[in-house]
Design a protein around this motif. Structure first.
Motif, mmCIF file in Angstrom:
data_model
loop_
_atom_site.group_PDB
_atom_site.id
_atom_site.type_symbol
_atom_site.label_atom_id
_atom_site.label_comp_id
_atom_site.label_asym_id
_atom_site.label_seq_id
_atom_site.Cartn_x
_atom_site.Cartn_y
_atom_site.Cartn_z
ATOM 1 N N VAL A 129 7.627 7.331 -17.575
ATOM 2 C CA VAL A 129 7.805 6.209 -16.648
ATOM 3 C C VAL A 129 6.696 6.138 -15.444
ATOM 4 O O VAL A 129 6.579 7.028 -14.675
ATOM 5 C CB VAL A 129 9.342 6.504 -15.873
ATOM 6 C CG1 VAL A 129 9.474 4.814 -15.189
ATOM 7 C CG2 VAL A 129 10.137 6.240 -16.953
ATOM 8 N N ASP A 130 6.047 5.106 -15.325
ATOM 9 C CA ASP A 130 5.145 4.764 -14.119
ATOM 10 C C ASP A 130 5.958 4.014 -13.036
ATOM 11 O O ASP A 130 6.334 2.910 -13.556
ATOM 12 C CB ASP A 130 3.885 4.253 -14.556
ATOM 13 C CG ASP A 130 3.161 5.224 -15.691
ATOM 14 O OD1 ASP A 130 2.613 6.012 -15.250
ATOM 15 O OD2 ASP A 130 2.877 4.782 -16.836
ATOM 16 N N VAL A 131 5.805 4.647 -11.877
ATOM 17 C CA VAL A 131 6.674 3.854 -10.827
ATOM 18 C C VAL A 131 5.556 3.121 -9.681
ATOM 19 O O VAL A 131 4.664 4.007 -9.333
ATOM 20 C CB VAL A 131 7.670 4.714 -10.219
ATOM 21 C CG1 VAL A 131 8.272 3.876 -9.224
ATOM 22 C CG2 VAL A 131 8.436 5.318 -11.281
ATOM 23 N N PHE A 132 5.451 2.071 -9.526
ATOM 24 C CA PHE A 132 4.638 1.391 -8.446
ATOM 25 C C PHE A 132 5.265 0.931 -7.277
ATOM 26 O O PHE A 132 6.167 -0.029 -7.341
ATOM 27 C CB PHE A 132 3.801 0.518 -9.080
ATOM 28 C CG PHE A 132 3.078 0.678 -10.424
ATOM 29 C CD1 PHE A 132 1.795 1.453 -10.350
ATOM 30 C CD2 PHE A 132 3.625 0.594 -11.610
ATOM 31 C CE1 PHE A 132 1.208 2.033 -11.528
ATOM 32 C CE2 PHE A 132 2.929 0.889 -12.873
ATOM 33 C CZ PHE A 132 1.798 1.699 -12.659
ATOM 34 N N ILE A 133 5.109 1.336 -6.045
ATOM 35 C CA ILE A 133 5.890 1.088 -4.913
ATOM 36 C C ILE A 133 4.807 0.433 -3.963
ATOM 37 O O ILE A 133 3.822 1.111 -3.784
ATOM 38 C CB ILE A 133 6.556 2.285 -4.146
ATOM 39 C CG1 ILE A 133 7.822 2.578 -5.348
ATOM 40 C CG2 ILE A 133 7.236 1.702 -3.011
ATOM 41 C CD1 ILE A 133 8.495 4.106 -4.729
ATOM 42 N N THR A 134 5.069 -0.806 -3.478
ATOM 43 C CA THR A 134 4.454 -1.227 -2.080
ATOM 44 C C THR A 134 5.431 -1.589 -1.033
ATOM 45 O O THR A 134 6.577 -1.592 -1.157
ATOM 46 C CB THR A 134 3.493 -2.549 -2.522
ATOM 47 O OG1 THR A 134 4.610 -3.323 -3.224
ATOM 48 C CG2 THR A 134 2.447 -2.278 -3.782
ATOM 49 N N ILE A 135 4.736 -1.468 0.147
ATOM 50 C CA ILE A 135 5.564 -1.946 1.241
ATOM 51 C C ILE A 135 4.695 -2.945 2.084
ATOM 52 O O ILE A 135 3.620 -2.993 2.143
ATOM 53 C CB ILE A 135 5.598 -0.688 2.038
ATOM 54 C CG1 ILE A 135 6.455 -0.931 3.378
ATOM 55 C CG2 ILE A 135 4.568 -0.137 2.377
ATOM 56 C CD1 ILE A 135 6.838 0.213 4.365
ATOM 57 N N GLU A 136 5.419 -4.036 2.797
ATOM 58 C CA GLU A 136 4.800 -4.915 3.485
ATOM 59 C C GLU A 136 5.683 -5.061 4.536
ATOM 60 O O GLU A 136 6.881 -5.031 4.612
ATOM 61 C CB GLU A 136 4.658 -6.278 2.900
ATOM 62 C CG GLU A 136 3.743 -6.418 1.701
ATOM 63 C CD GLU A 136 3.681 -7.749 0.731
ATOM 64 O OE1 GLU A 136 4.311 -8.717 1.364
ATOM 65 O OE2 GLU A 136 3.127 -7.846 0.123
ATOM 66 N N THR A 137 5.148 -5.201 6.008
ATOM 67 C CA THR A 137 5.869 -5.557 7.295
ATOM 68 C C THR A 137 5.773 -6.855 7.805
ATOM 69 O O THR A 137 4.496 -7.422 7.525
ATOM 70 C CB THR A 137 5.431 -4.558 8.165
ATOM 71 O OG1 THR A 137 3.747 -4.615 8.440
ATOM 72 C CG2 THR A 137 5.655 -3.119 7.756
#
Length: 292
Positions: A62-70
Motif C-alpha cells: 500500500v502506497d500512502v500519499f499525504i498532503t497538507i494545506e493551510t
C-alpha cells in the motif's frame, strides 16, 4: 471473504484552517508492506499512519500519499522584539565605549540571528494527529471496500473455473478404466507375438510385469486427488483469513496432478482434456495471484 490486493482510497479532512488529503493505492505483494509519503512536518505521525493501514490490510503493498494545506499564507514574518531591543542596546553600548556613531539601520537589525523568522510554524503539532488519522481511516475504508468488491468478482471467477475443471475431471474418470484396459490389451498382443515361438519365457513373471506396468498407467489416484483439491478451493474461499497463499499452493498441487495424468495416459481424448485443464488452471493461477 475473498479480498483483492488492488484498490484505491481517498479522503480529505479539514480542521481549524488546515486541510489534509490522503490517497492510497494497493497492489500485489507476497507480504504486507506500507510506504508512506508525507511532508516533513508530519513525519512524527508516520508510524501511527502505518499501523492504522496495517490494521486493515493483511497482504499487499500500500502506497500512502499525504498532503497538507493551510488557509494562512505559507510565509509570514515573525519578529522577536525583545531580542531586537537587546541587539540595539548592545550596539549603543558598544558605540559609547568605542567612541563611534551609535546609528544602526533597521534592516541590519532584521538580519541579526533569530530576530526575524519566516514561516507559519504551528506550535501544537499534536493537534494534527486526530484529523490526520481520521482522514487515513476514511481512505483505508474506501480502499478496503474496493478490494472487497473486486475480491468477490475474483471469487466468482475462480470458483466458476473450478466447476468447469470438475466436469472435465469427471469426463477423464470415464476414460480411466479404458486407458488401463487398452494398455493391457496392447501389451498382451505384443507379448503373445514375442513368445509364440519361445519356450523359455517365465509366463507368471511376465504377467506380473504386465500388471505392474498397467497399474502405473492408471490415473484414478490423480483424479481422486484433483477432486479433493477442488473441494478445498471452495472451503478456503469461505475462510475469514488471508487465503491467497493457500490457494496458490492448491494451484501448484493441481498442476502437478494434471501433468502426471498427461504423462501417464497415452490416450487422445485424455490428452485433449489435459490441455483444456491446463489452460483453465493457468487462468485460475492468474486470478489467485491477486487475492489477499
Amino acid at each position: 471473504m475473498v479480498y483483492s490486493m488492488t484498490g484505491y482510497g481517498r479522503a480529505e479532512r479539514k480542521e481549524e484552517g488546515v486541510s489534509f488529503t490522503v490517497e492510497m493505492r494497493s497492489v500485489n505483494h507476497r507480504f504486507s508492506e506500507v510506504a508512506v509519503r508525507m511532508p516533513r512536518e508530519l513525519s512524527a505521525f508516520e508510524d501511527a499512519v502505518r499501523k492504522k493501514v496495517l490494521s486493515h490490510i493483511r497482504r499487499g503493498r500500500v502506497d500512502v500519499f499525504i498532503t497538507i494545506e493551510t488557509e494562512t499564507p505559507p510565509s509570514s514574518l515573525k519578529i522577536n522584539w525583545e531580542l531586537a531591543r537587546q541587539y540595539k542596546e548592545a550596539a549603543e553600548k558598544m558605540a559609547e565605549l568605542l567612541g563611534v556613531s551609535p546609528q544602526m539601520p533597521v534592516y541590519e537589525l532584521l538580519s541579526m540571528p533569530d530576530v526575524a523568522r519566516a514561516g507559519d510554524e504551528r506550535s501544537d503539532l499534536e493537534s494534527y494527529r486526530a484529523p490526520l488519522l481520521a482522514a487515513v481511516e476514511e481512505a483505508i475504508v474506501m480502499l478496503v471496500t474496493m478490494r472487497k468488491k473486486e475480491g468477490q468478482a475474483l471469487r466468482e471467477d475462480v470458483l466458476g473455473r473450478i466447476e468447469e475443471m470438475k466436469h472435465l475431471v469427471e469426463e477423464l474418470a470415464l476414460f480411466a478404466p479404458k486407458v488401463a484396459e487398452g494398455y493391457r490389451e496392447r501389451i498382451f498382443t505384443r507379448v503373445q507375438e514375442y513368445i509364440q515361438d519361445r519356450c523359455d519365457i517365465d509366463e507368471s513373471r511376465l504377467l506380473h510385469e504386465v500388471a505392474v506396468f498397467t497399474e502405473r498407467a492408471d490415473i484414478s489416484e490423480e483424479i481422486t486427488r484433483l477432486r479433493s483439491h477442488f473441494v478445498q478451493f471452495g472451503q478456503i474461499a469461505d475462510e475469514p483469513d488471508a487465503i491467497g497463499r493457500k490457494l496458490d499452493f492448491l494451484v501448484q498441487e493441481c498442476h502437478r496432478e494434471i501433468n502426471t495424468i498427461g504423462a501417464k495416459a497415452n490416450h487422445l481424448e485424455i490428452s485433449q482434456k489435459v490441455v483444456i485443464l491446463k489452460a483453465e488452471l493457468e487462468k485460475v493461477k492468474e486470478q489467485v495471484q491477486n487475492i489477499e
